[in-house]
Design an enzyme around this catalytic site. Structure first.
Site, PDB file in Angstrom:
ATOM      1  N   GLU A 109      44.068  20.996  43.448  1.00 43.31           N
ATOM      2  CA  GLU A 109      43.694  20.927  42.079  1.00 43.31           C
ATOM      3  C   GLU A 109      44.109  22.211  40.897  1.00 43.31           C
ATOM      4  OE1 GLU A 109      40.015  17.627  42.641  1.00 43.31           O
ATOM      5  OE2 GLU A 109      39.502  19.699  42.969  1.00 43.31           O
ATOM      6  N   CYS A 140      42.720  28.168  35.716  1.00 40.76           N
ATOM      7  CA  CYS A 140      42.846  28.623  36.862  1.00 40.76           C
ATOM      8  C   CYS A 140      43.289  27.351  37.854  1.00 40.76           C
ATOM      9  CB  CYS A 140      40.894  27.829  37.165  1.00 40.76           C
ATOM     10  SG  CYS A 140      40.465  28.296  38.824  1.00 40.76           S
ATOM     11  N   CYS A 143      41.783  26.714  52.322  1.00 41.97           N
ATOM     12  CA  CYS A 143      42.210  27.975  52.719  1.00 41.97           C
ATOM     13  C   CYS A 143      41.350  27.917  54.214  1.00 41.97           C
ATOM     14  CB  CYS A 143      40.709  28.268  51.648  1.00 41.97           C
ATOM     15  SG  CYS A 143      40.292  30.345  51.577  1.00 41.97           S
ATOM     16  N   CYS A 178      34.136  30.518  53.624  1.00 43.04           N
ATOM     17  CA  CYS A 178      34.002  31.429  53.304  1.00 43.04           C
ATOM     18  C   CYS A 178      32.415  29.973  53.367  1.00 43.04           C
ATOM     19  CB  CYS A 178      33.666  31.856  51.715  1.00 43.04           C
ATOM     20  SG  CYS A 178      35.235  33.017  51.717  1.00 43.04           S
ATOM     21  N   CYS A 202      31.269  27.875  50.058  1.00 39.06           N
ATOM     22  CA  CYS A 202      32.502  27.194  48.948  1.00 39.06           C
ATOM     23  C   CYS A 202      33.093  25.565  50.091  1.00 39.06           C
ATOM     24  CB  CYS A 202      33.611  28.051  49.591  1.00 39.06           C
ATOM     25  SG  CYS A 202      34.851  27.770  48.968  1.00 39.06           S
ATOM     26  N   CYS A 220      33.712  26.839  40.731  1.00 36.74           N
ATOM     27  CA  CYS A 220      33.786  27.424  41.471  1.00 36.74           C
ATOM     28  C   CYS A 220      33.501  27.042  42.463  1.00 36.74           C
ATOM     29  CB  CYS A 220      33.216  28.489  41.213  1.00 36.74           C
ATOM     30  SG  CYS A 220      34.412  30.327  40.186  1.00 36.74           S
TER      31      CYS A 220
END
Ligand code: SAH
Length: 378
Positions: A102, A115, A122, A126, A129, A345
């Protein structure tokens, strides 16, 4: 071609959009072409999203045919676009191997920011997230990272130029360092998109060797560091990579990061209720950042099912900010954009949504149509 031989071909036949301009110059030089040819080809590759070498109409036919025989242009297709009430738009892109990423377009008063993602998923884990819940599927190649800018531009805003780029989408850019650095060279090359490095920001969870390497690269892009905790004890729990690169080392690397006059490092601090949002946290944060040319973006957590944290109240967020401001720091509260379409975010996670939402019909953009195997360089 069988899938295996297709994969082999893909390995050996380069995608010209993975090359920086110097790399392309060298590669084309080996074909016996003059060096100005590389510039010409680079312009075709990045000022539009051509699908076929035949479209490079100012190149001699023999050269176009030679390129088609020895190189490929990998298609990338936009499969879905979502628009937020606040004007943010998110594009879902399908890559040649079926993976999806995305990218988000954020219009502001005098900016149009892209962005973009650096990895599919990932590995950083974290705890707050959503992308982390996907795990890491794979690194993106330079063509796929820089290509997102072209995709957003051509599919969503052909009339207005994108002004800023942030590597704050899916993934950890410094964990995919080589591709990230090549991407930055591609985005800033005058023969291509020609972005000023000052308009590009690389956001990292805090991979110290990557920060130092980026510093040495001399690229001059902006650095953002996702801090989100003021003690190693808490940061270890929220951001596991902190165990490897603790706060003292991370902040030392930030102190040594070269900054042009009037430039600042951005520290992102995701505020989570009763986790890292106390006045004591704010005081410790102010002390930690003392002497670093920086600003702090305070981001109230974007909540999502499955994330074990909550955003603090507005008054607690304001109190946190006041402590920082009284200590002389610039600390805006950033409500992330595009929350209603999960573009905010930490909200980008394609694999999750694959399971629960029917895909809309494929939709073609200037960045690429779905093509059969032939375009993979068979
Ligand atoms: N890996 C890079 C870039 C991707 S994350 C990095 O860590 O900086 C982009 C930003 O979103 C980071 O600042 C991250 O801390 C923030 N973020 C992650 N999850 C979030 C959430 N649930 N709410 C608000 N911000 C979040």
């Amino acid at each position: 071609m069988t899938p295996v031989s297709l994969a082999m071909a893909a390995v050996h036949v380069p995608d010209l959009r993975d090359f920086t301009l110097p790399e392309l110059t060298q590669w084309i030089g080996k074909m016996g072409e003059p060096s100005y040819r590389a510039r010409q080809v680079f312009r075709w590759l990045w000022r539009g999203w051509i699908q076929d070498f035949g479209e490079m109409t100012d190149l001699p036919r023999a050269c176009r045919e030679a390129l088609a025989g020895q190189a490929r242009l990998t298609p990338m297709s936009a499969v879905k676009v979502q628009s937020s009430r606040d004007g943010t738009r998110k594009i879902l892109l399908r890559l040649s191997d079926g993976e999806e990423i995305e990218a988000v377009l954020i219009p502001e008063a005098r900016r149009l920011t892209a962005c973009i993602s650096s990895q599919v998923g990932c590995a950083m884990g974290c705890r707050f997230c959503l992308t982390a819940t996907m795990g890491l599927h794979r690194n993106l190649r330079p063509s796929e990272i820089a290509g997102q800018v072209v995709a957003l531009q051509s599919a969503l805003v052909p009339e207005a130029p994108i002004t800023h780029i942030v590597l704050m989408g899916m993934g950890e850019p410094l964990a995919n360092y080589v591709a990230t650095e090549k991407t930055l060279h591609i985005l800033t090359a005058k023969a291509g998109l020609g972005f000023s490095p000052r308009r590009i920001t690389v956001s990292t969870v805090g991979l110290v060797p990557g920060i130092r390497r980026l510093a040495r690269s001399g690229l001059g892009v902006n650095l953002a560091v996702s801090l989100s905790a003021t003690t190693d004890d808490l940061r270890d729990r929220l951001i596991p990579i902190n165990a490897r690169y603790p706060l003292s080392e991370l902040l030392q690397a930030c102190r040594e990061f070269p900054l042009a006059p009037r430039r600042r490092i951005t520290f992102e601090y995701v505020l989570m209720a009763d986790v890292n949002d106390s006045v004591d946290d704010a005081r410790r944060l102010a002390r930690l950042l003392k002497g670093i040319q920086c600003k702090v973006n305070l981001i109230p957590l974007n909540e999502a099912p499955g994330l074990p944290f909550h955003r603090p109240s507005r008054s607690r967020t304001e109190a946190f900010r006041k402590v920082l401001e009284r200590a002389g720091h610039i600390a805006p509260i950033r409500e992330s954009r595009g929350q209603d379409i999960s573009a905010a975010c930490g909200m980008l996670a394609t694999a999750e949504r694959l399971l629960d939402s029917p895909r809309s019909a494929p939709y073609t953009t200037g960045c690429g149509v779905e093509q059969s195997g032939s375009s993979l360089g068979s």
